[in-house]
Design an enzyme around this catalytic site. Structure first.
Site, PDB file in Angstrom:
ATOM      1  N   ILE A  22       0.835  -1.197   0.000  1.00  0.00           N
ATOM      2  CA  ILE A  22       0.000   0.000   0.000  1.00  0.00           C
ATOM      3  C   ILE A  22       0.871   1.248   0.000  1.00  0.00           C
ATOM      4  O   ILE A  22       2.015   1.223   0.450  1.00  0.00           O
ATOM      5  CB  ILE A  22      -0.957  -0.011   1.224  1.00  0.00           C
ATOM      6  CG1 ILE A  22      -1.960   1.149   1.163  1.00  0.00           C
ATOM      7  CG2 ILE A  22      -0.182  -0.021   2.529  1.00  0.00           C
ATOM      8  CD1 ILE A  22      -3.073   1.061   2.207  1.00  0.00           C
ATOM      9  N   CYS A  23       0.322   2.322  -0.543  1.00  0.00           N
ATOM     10  CA  CYS A  23       0.943   3.647  -0.526  1.00  0.00           C
ATOM     11  C   CYS A  23       2.196   3.672  -1.405  1.00  0.00           C
ATOM     12  O   CYS A  23       2.127   3.436  -2.604  1.00  0.00           O
ATOM     13  CB  CYS A  23       1.238   4.059   0.914  1.00  0.00           C
ATOM     14  SG  CYS A  23       1.684   5.803   1.111  1.00  0.00           S
TER      15      CYS A  23
END
Length: 304
Positions: free
Chosen positions: A113-114
């Site tokens: 994620i991110c």
């Protein structure tokens, strides 16, 4: 008739390192443990179980990424949280890269994620030929071999990617769906009061105007059994807003607490010390994160 054997417990690895985004670690840990997964939080910092992630949050890992037990273990899913410089630090961890490569080669699910999709998975070539998403500030870090997608969560083959802190819950529920089923994910979402109808409004019955002079001072008391997702999100968001947040343990044993779903967190101080300190005993806001498994009582009054 013989009783039907229970399915084996799903095993998940969540590596953390200095600079990890705490919400992106805490939410998947919390949600996956709610679903019944056996989640191991592993430190990728050399020999250190206590990891200071972003915004001064200190998390106690269960194991070391480079440790024998962790490296040799089988996992059904490996989840990489983002953060700056956490995602790059994970991407630079040779032991973790080797572990994820072996895991993927065996057909295991992996997720990020991110900033972690481009700075970790893609840097290892593990998103080549796949669709993936990331935080908007890091999408351009994907190599040409990755098809960047503008979406909150992308599932392609064995890879799951997502965008950032605000999509952490959707990301975690997608992981539950991949590990278990859509019904399981919907059940967890319902229990957590997750709302998908964006744009809803709230009508205040008794509107209150909040005021403070200078930097807001916030006290967040914690104890064993505190709901980690609520706690980490509160700390993360308020410290992003430059509030002076003091996390204070109400436990007599010290500053380390074990949250509701087993996440171990180190507070800044004890509640008694926070109350006794003339510099911090006056707070603009006190927030009590809670869970159905504990009640937090203040041992002495704290002036607001």
């Amino acid at each position: 008739m013989a009783a039907q054997a229970s399915p084996p417990t799903k095993k998940v690895l969540v590596p953390i390192v200095a600079g990890t985004e705490p919400v992106e670690a805490a939410v998947p840990i919390d949600v996956l443990r709610r679903a019944g997964a056996d989640v191991t939080v592993a430190s990728a910092d050399d020999g250190e179980l206590v990891v200071e992630v972003m915004y001064g949050v200190r998390i106690v890992a269960d194991a070391l990424v480079a440790g024998g037990d962790c490296a040799a273990a089988h996992f059904d899913l490996i989840v990489l949280p983002g953060g700056v410089p956490g995602a790059a630090n994970l991407g630079g961890c040779a032991a973790l890269e080797a572990m994820v490569r072996r895991h993927a080669a065996a057909g295991g699910l992996y997720a990020a994620i991110c900033a972690a999709p481009p700075l970790a998975l893609a840097s290892w070539g593990m998103l080549n030929g796949l669709k993936a998403t990331a935080h908007p500030l890091f999408v351009d870090k994907f190599p040409p071999e990755v098809a960047a997608v503008d979406a909150s969560v992308v599932v392609d083959a064995s890879a799951v990617t997502s965008r950032g802190p605000a999509t952490s819950t959707e990301f975690a529920l997608a992981l539950v769906e991949q590990l278990y089923s859509k019904n399981k994910a919907e059940q967890i979402a319902k229990e957590m009061l997750v709302r998908y109808d964006a744009g809803y409004t709230i009508d205040e019955v008794n509107s209150v105007q909040w005021k403070c002079n200078g930097t807001p001072k916030v006290l967040v008391p914690v104890a064993n059994g505190t709901e980690e997702m609520e706690l980490i999100t509160i700390i993360d968001v308020l410290r992003r807003a430059d509030a002076d947040v003091v996390v204070a343990s109400a436990e007599n044993a010290g500053v380390e607490i074990v949250a509701r779903h087993g996440m171990r967190i180190v507070a800044d101080t004890t509640l008694d010390e926070a109350a006794a300190d003339d510099q911090t005993s006056s707070f603009d806001l006190i927030i009590l994160p809670a869970s159905s498994k504990h009640e937090l009582s203040l041992s002495k009054p704290i002036l607001i």
